[in-house]
Design a protein around this motif. Structure first.
Motif, PDB file in Angstrom:
ATOM      1  N   ALA A 174       0.834  -1.199   0.000  1.00  0.00           N
ATOM      2  CA  ALA A 174       0.000   0.000   0.000  1.00  0.00           C
ATOM      3  C   ALA A 174       0.877   1.260   0.000  1.00  0.00           C
ATOM      4  O   ALA A 174       0.572   2.233  -0.686  1.00  0.00           O
ATOM      5  CB  ALA A 174      -0.934  -0.017   1.212  1.00  0.00           C
ATOM      6  N   ASP A 175       1.977   1.212   0.764  1.00  0.00           N
ATOM      7  CA  ASP A 175       2.875   2.378   0.793  1.00  0.00           C
ATOM      8  C   ASP A 175       3.455   2.682  -0.589  1.00  0.00           C
ATOM      9  O   ASP A 175       3.519   3.830  -1.011  1.00  0.00           O
ATOM     10  CB  ASP A 175       4.028   2.133   1.784  1.00  0.00           C
ATOM     11  CG  ASP A 175       3.578   2.297   3.228  1.00  0.00           C
ATOM     12  OD1 ASP A 175       2.491   2.880   3.439  1.00  0.00           O
ATOM     13  OD2 ASP A 175       4.285   1.829   4.133  1.00  0.00           O
TER      14      ASP A 175
ATOM     15  N   CYS B  76       2.127   1.971  -3.438  1.00  0.00           N
ATOM     16  CA  CYS B  76       1.058   2.465  -4.299  1.00  0.00           C
ATOM     17  C   CYS B  76       0.752   3.924  -3.989  1.00  0.00           C
ATOM     18  O   CYS B  76       0.554   4.736  -4.886  1.00  0.00           O
ATOM     19  CB  CYS B  76      -0.193   1.616  -4.121  1.00  0.00           C
ATOM     20  SG  CYS B  76       0.012  -0.028  -4.801  1.00  0.00           S
ATOM     21  N   GLU B  77       0.719   4.248  -2.684  1.00  0.00           N
ATOM     22  CA  GLU B  77       0.427   5.624  -2.281  1.00  0.00           C
ATOM     23  C   GLU B  77       1.494   6.574  -2.847  1.00  0.00           C
ATOM     24  O   GLU B  77       1.191   7.630  -3.371  1.00  0.00           O
ATOM     25  CB  GLU B  77       0.382   5.686  -0.753  1.00  0.00           C
ATOM     26  CG  GLU B  77      -0.128   6.998  -0.184  1.00  0.00           C
ATOM     27  CD  GLU B  77      -1.628   7.203  -0.372  1.00  0.00           C
ATOM     28  OE1 GLU B  77      -2.362   6.218  -0.495  1.00  0.00           O
ATOM     29  OE2 GLU B  77      -2.052   8.386  -0.420  1.00  0.00           O
TER      30      GLU B  77
ATOM     31  N   ARG C 256       0.697   2.507   9.197  1.00  0.00           N
ATOM     32  CA  ARG C 256       1.318   3.222   8.085  1.00  0.00           C
ATOM     33  C   ARG C 256       1.317   4.726   8.338  1.00  0.00           C
ATOM     34  O   ARG C 256       1.560   5.513   7.418  1.00  0.00           O
ATOM     35  CB  ARG C 256       0.561   2.921   6.793  1.00  0.00           C
ATOM     36  CG  ARG C 256       0.613   1.459   6.398  1.00  0.00           C
ATOM     37  CD  ARG C 256      -0.323   1.161   5.237  1.00  0.00           C
ATOM     38  NE  ARG C 256      -0.081   2.058   4.124  1.00  0.00           N
ATOM     39  CZ  ARG C 256      -1.035   2.570   3.349  1.00  0.00           C
ATOM     40  NH1 ARG C 256      -2.289   2.259   3.559  1.00  0.00           N
ATOM     41  NH2 ARG C 256      -0.730   3.379   2.365  1.00  0.00           N
TER      42      ARG C 256
ATOM     43  N   PHE D 242      -5.662   8.370   3.341  1.00  0.00           N
ATOM     44  CA  PHE D 242      -4.762   8.160   2.202  1.00  0.00           C
ATOM     45  C   PHE D 242      -5.501   8.488   0.906  1.00  0.00           C
ATOM     46  O   PHE D 242      -6.724   8.427   0.850  1.00  0.00           O
ATOM     47  CB  PHE D 242      -4.266   6.718   2.160  1.00  0.00           C
ATOM     48  CG  PHE D 242      -3.468   6.327   3.370  1.00  0.00           C
ATOM     49  CD1 PHE D 242      -2.175   6.802   3.545  1.00  0.00           C
ATOM     50  CD2 PHE D 242      -3.996   5.478   4.327  1.00  0.00           C
ATOM     51  CE1 PHE D 242      -1.433   6.447   4.653  1.00  0.00           C
ATOM     52  CE2 PHE D 242      -3.254   5.115   5.445  1.00  0.00           C
ATOM     53  CZ  PHE D 242      -1.967   5.607   5.610  1.00  0.00           C
ATOM     54  N   ASP D 243      -4.730   8.812  -0.145  1.00  0.00           N
ATOM     55  CA  ASP D 243      -5.361   9.189  -1.409  1.00  0.00           C
ATOM     56  C   ASP D 243      -5.650   8.006  -2.330  1.00  0.00           C
ATOM     57  O   ASP D 243      -6.624   7.991  -3.054  1.00  0.00           O
ATOM     58  CB  ASP D 243      -4.460  10.187  -2.167  1.00  0.00           C
ATOM     59  CG  ASP D 243      -4.377  11.518  -1.437  1.00  0.00           C
ATOM     60  OD1 ASP D 243      -5.361  11.848  -0.735  1.00  0.00           O
ATOM     61  OD2 ASP D 243      -3.338  12.188  -1.534  1.00  0.00           O
ATOM     62  N   TYR D 244      -4.759   7.019  -2.337  1.00  0.00           N
ATOM     63  CA  TYR D 244      -4.875   5.962  -3.351  1.00  0.00           C
ATOM     64  C   TYR D 244      -5.139   4.568  -2.790  1.00  0.00           C
ATOM     65  O   TYR D 244      -5.337   3.636  -3.535  1.00  0.00           O
ATOM     66  CB  TYR D 244      -3.600   5.917  -4.199  1.00  0.00           C
ATOM     67  CG  TYR D 244      -3.434   7.118  -5.085  1.00  0.00           C
ATOM     68  CD1 TYR D 244      -4.095   7.157  -6.323  1.00  0.00           C
ATOM     69  CD2 TYR D 244      -2.670   8.206  -4.702  1.00  0.00           C
ATOM     70  CE1 TYR D 244      -3.969   8.258  -7.147  1.00  0.00           C
ATOM     71  CE2 TYR D 244      -2.530   9.311  -5.518  1.00  0.00           C
ATOM     72  CZ  TYR D 244      -3.185   9.338  -6.741  1.00  0.00           C
ATOM     73  OH  TYR D 244      -3.069  10.421  -7.566  1.00  0.00           O
ATOM     74  N   THR D 245      -5.057   4.414  -1.465  1.00  0.00           N
ATOM     75  CA  THR D 245      -5.079   3.055  -0.922  1.00  0.00           C
ATOM     76  C   THR D 245      -6.294   2.820  -0.026  1.00  0.00           C
ATOM     77  O   THR D 245      -6.556   3.580   0.907  1.00  0.00           O
ATOM     78  CB  THR D 245      -3.786   2.784  -0.136  1.00  0.00           C
ATOM     79  OG1 THR D 245      -3.561   3.863   0.776  1.00  0.00           O
ATOM     80  CG2 THR D 245      -2.600   2.709  -1.071  1.00  0.00           C
TER      81      THR D 245
ATOM     82  N   ASN E 117     -10.604   5.442   4.284  1.00  0.00           N
ATOM     83  CA  ASN E 117      -9.997   4.386   3.477  1.00  0.00           C
ATOM     84  C   ASN E 117     -10.397   2.972   3.910  1.00  0.00           C
ATOM     85  O   ASN E 117      -9.873   1.992   3.407  1.00  0.00           O
ATOM     86  CB  ASN E 117      -8.472   4.478   3.543  1.00  0.00           C
ATOM     87  CG  ASN E 117      -7.981   5.815   3.095  1.00  0.00           C
ATOM     88  OD1 ASN E 117      -7.914   6.751   3.882  1.00  0.00           O
ATOM     89  ND2 ASN E 117      -7.700   5.937   1.806  1.00  0.00           N
TER      90      ASN E 117
END
Lengths: 287, 435
Positions: free
Chosen positions: B132-133, B135-136, B156, B164-167, B392
């Motif tokens: 996830a990190d 990907c973020e 995290r 988070f924006d993406y995960t 999220n």
């Protein structure tokens, strides 16, 4: 009385550690070979015992009659076919080969048996115990394992001291060239040493698999206790290795009684202490 | 020296190759978007990365992965409809080897070399967190599961205000597991003294935290806690802790164990004569194989249940119920169902649902938009990021289970408590361990 119980449990655990260690000590003593795959061979023996107990429906202790000869034969063939080719003045090649062997065994077992936790069932024996007063309880299974460990060491001692094969092993260990001159086949003797080492390993593997769970990646964690017991006891000294295992087990048990977080750490600390103060081990011969 | 030059040369070559390819793709995108679209229609696959531990300590959590992937491929057939075109889906599965550094490495490869549009990750903090990190950082949408949400989010460094924006993640959390455990214990008369042991690893340390973990919540629920401390995973001797648990008269045993460690602990508890009325253990008792390792002394042990064939859910993708899915698994593999099966399948289902609703599949922001708007009925229940504890996280149900003599297989996990989710039927009442 609580402390007495702790020391007794630690002693019995130490017997098991000594079983891991004897095989390592033996092959290092005879041919200066450090076998990184030792822990994985313990696990491999446990899986072999699992297959035998499941297919033949026998008790894990009975399975020893089949597992030990098979693994010992594997050991002999490994030594003749693989390790003998790597032995020489340089200590590194055999270590690297055993490292590769470790990875092959781990992944082979993973493919064959999946990552599931396994265990050998010993029935009611698993929880049976002797009670002495309120606080001391000696599990029959750990006791039996300790007795087997001592017995194996006695037999190994007699074999090395009293038989022709033992004389050969000692000769090869003392002076390779001279042993050859005297008519010993070094390659064969190395094979015999590895067969003995892995035969004992197989016993240890089956015993540990009855005591706790195992999975394909369980080997390396066993290996480290074996190494520590060897170093604490003194390299090449069989009785020293037994005592080294017991010291490790008792120290871990006492550390655990103070705070569970110290259990494993206490063992490592004693190992480092011995290495710093008496590098040849508590019962080793001073170099 | 010679070797150094050679590798530097090959590196520069491959970098140039990548650059030219990237330039080509860029130019294509700028010049002829319609052309690209028609090329996609001809069957350009959508690539999804999937990182999960197939080897190492957490390998058991990937049991049945092949079956899940095969069922999924059958369910989607030729592909999924994105816009006007049906595009095949390519799932690139990577083994995290249960290691955090390996997880980050394969995730980075999937992002930069394989150009996945969406990343999936499952099973244990050590795999999901690093993926996830990555990907973020790289702005690639990621959906994950099979880690309690607090370690996923706070582990995290997540801030509940911004998130988070993406995960994105779906699973249960610490409050739910406490609710389940205490609800189980309330059904049996005990002295309310709880003895706890925790494995000294990421999960155990987080859960045993005296401020944010289990201990304050047990006390709040009216139980007296005897903390027997953190033990090193792989320890061979637990007699010291067992002596303390006996002395404190703990009639309830709980904690976090790895499966192997619990089996060792439990046989030594037998040897030392420690007989609690209840033993509810997190993480160690999820799989039939773990109970088989304990043998008949596994009857009566209790644990959390995230998913079972008795959960009243149906896959929105294939229409298959949880029961049918497990039956198909047993039919195919001759093995008993395990809890991660459902969650692995759900992860793939959710990914497809998201991609179907995505307006522009090449734009990560557009995929994230589709993720946040998700309202999907999967094989593990509803997945919906609106209204989660943080933006999220979507919560899935958790109930209590107890192992008993099985029907067909040696051991069955019966649902015995559904306080939190009455929709999931119980099979029988919770019973104390029969000593």
């Amino acid at each position: 009385m609580v402390w007495l119980n702790t020391v007794i449990q630690g002693t019995m655990l130490g017997g098991l550690y000594a079983m891991f260690a004897i095989g390592l000590s033996l092959i290092f003593g005879v041919m200066k070979l450090v076998n990184i795959a030792h822990g994985d061979l313990i696990v491999l023996s446990a899986y072999l015992a699992l297959v035998i107990t499941q297919t033949m429906g026998v008790d894990p202790f009975v399975s020893l009659l089949i597992v030990v000869p098979i693994i010992a034969t594997v050991g002999y063939l490994l030594q003749r076919g693989l390790f003998n080719r790597t032995l020489g003045d340089d200590l590194l090649p055999p270590i690297l080969v055993s490292f590769g062997l470790s990875i092959i065994i781990q992944n082979g077992v993973l493919v064959a048996f999946s990552g599931d936790d396994r265990r050998l069932q010993a029935g009611p024996l698993e929880v049976a115990s002797l009670r002495i007063g309120d606080t001391v309880a000696i599990g029959l299974l750990p006791l039996l394992q300790f007795v087997i460990a001592v017995a194996v060491i006695v037999v190994l001692h007699l074999l090395i001291r009293r038989t022709k094969t033992g004389r050969g092993l000692r000769a090869v260990s003392d002076d390779q060239a001279m042993a050859q001159v005297m008519g010993f086949n070094n390659r064969h003797m190395y094979g015999v040493a590895m067969a003995l080492s892995l035969g004992i390993t197989a016993v240890a593997g089956v015993l540990i698999a009855i005591r706790g769970n195992f999975d394909p990646s369980a080997g390396p964690a066993r290996l480290i206790y074996g190494f520590e017991a060897v170093i604490i006891g003194g390299v090449g000294n069989i009785w020293g290795t037994l005592l080294g295992g017991i010291v490790l087990g008792v120290v871990q048990a006492i550390g655990g009684a103070i705070d569970p977080r110290f259990q494993i750490l206490a063992g490592h600390l004693v190992f480092l202490l011995v290495l710093a103060l008496r590098p040849s081990g508590l019962f080793g011969v001073k170099a | 020296m010679g070797i150094g030059t050679k590798s530097a040369f090959s590196k520069s070559l491959s970098r140039r190759k990548v650059l030219t390819q990237a330039a080509g793709v860029g130019a294509g995108l700028l010049m002829a978007p319609s052309l690209i679209r028609s090329a996609s229609a001809a069957g350009d696959p959508i690539r999804i990365g999937f990182v999960t531990p197939q080897t190492g300590a957490m390998a058991t959590f990937s049991t049945g992965l092949d079956f899940v992937l095969e069922s999924f491929r059958q369910a989607i057939g030729e592909g999924i409809k994105v816009g006007d075109a049906v595009r095949p889906v390519e799932i690139l599965v990577r083994d995290s080897q249960s290691s955090s550094s390996r997880s980050a490495e394969v995730a980075a490869e999937l992002i930069t070399n394989d150009n996945v549009v969406l990343m999936l990750a499952s099973s244990s903090s050590d795999t999901v967190g690093p993926v996830a990190d990555q990907c973020e950082l790289n702005g690639v949408p990621c959906i994950s599961t099979d880690v309690p949400w607090e370690p996923y989010f706070f582990g995290r460094g997540g801030n509940p205000e911004t998130g988070f924006d993406y995960t994105y993640h779906f699973f249960w959390g610490v409050d739910q597991i406490i609710q389940t455990f205490t609800s189980l214990w309330s059904k049996i008369e005990t002295n309310k003294v709880v003895g706890a042991l925790w494995s000294n690893d990421t999960d155990g340390v987080a859960i045993s935290n005296p401020e944010h973990g289990f201990p304050p919540r047990f006390k709040a629920a009216g139980y007296e806690l005897f903390d027997a401390g953190l033990f090193t995973p792989g320890a061979a001797d637990y007699t010291a802790q067992i002596a303390k648990l006996k002395e404190a008269k703990c009639e309830i045993l709980t904690g976090v164990f790895n499966p192997g460690d619990f089996a060792t602990f439990w046989s030594q508890a037998g040897q030392q004569g420690y007989h609690p009325k209840i033993a509810t253990i997190a993480k160690a008792l999820l799989f039939p194989a773990s109970i088989e390792a304990v043998g008949e002394r596994g009857y009566g042990l209790s644990t959390e249940v995230w998913w079972s064939p008795n959960h009243p859910f149906k896959s929105g993708l294939s229409g298959q119920s949880a029961r049918d899915f497990c039956a198909a698994y047993t039919d195919k593999t001759k093995r008993q169902w395990v809890q991660p099966l459902g969650f692995k399948y759900a992860l793939l289902e959710v990914a497809v649902d998201v991609l179907k609703r995505t307006k522009d599949i090449n734009d990560p922001k557009s995929i994230v938009e589709a993720i946040t708007a998700t309202d999907y009925q999967s094989i593990v229940g509803s997945v919906r990021w609106q209204g989660g504890p943080v933006k999220n996280v979507s919560l899935t149900p958790l109930v209590g289970g107890q192992w008993s003599k099985g029907n067909g297989f040696p051991y069955d996990l019966d649902i015995v408590d559904n306080a939190a989710y009455p929709g999931i039927a119980t099979k029988r009442p919770f019973a104390p361990i029969a000593w």
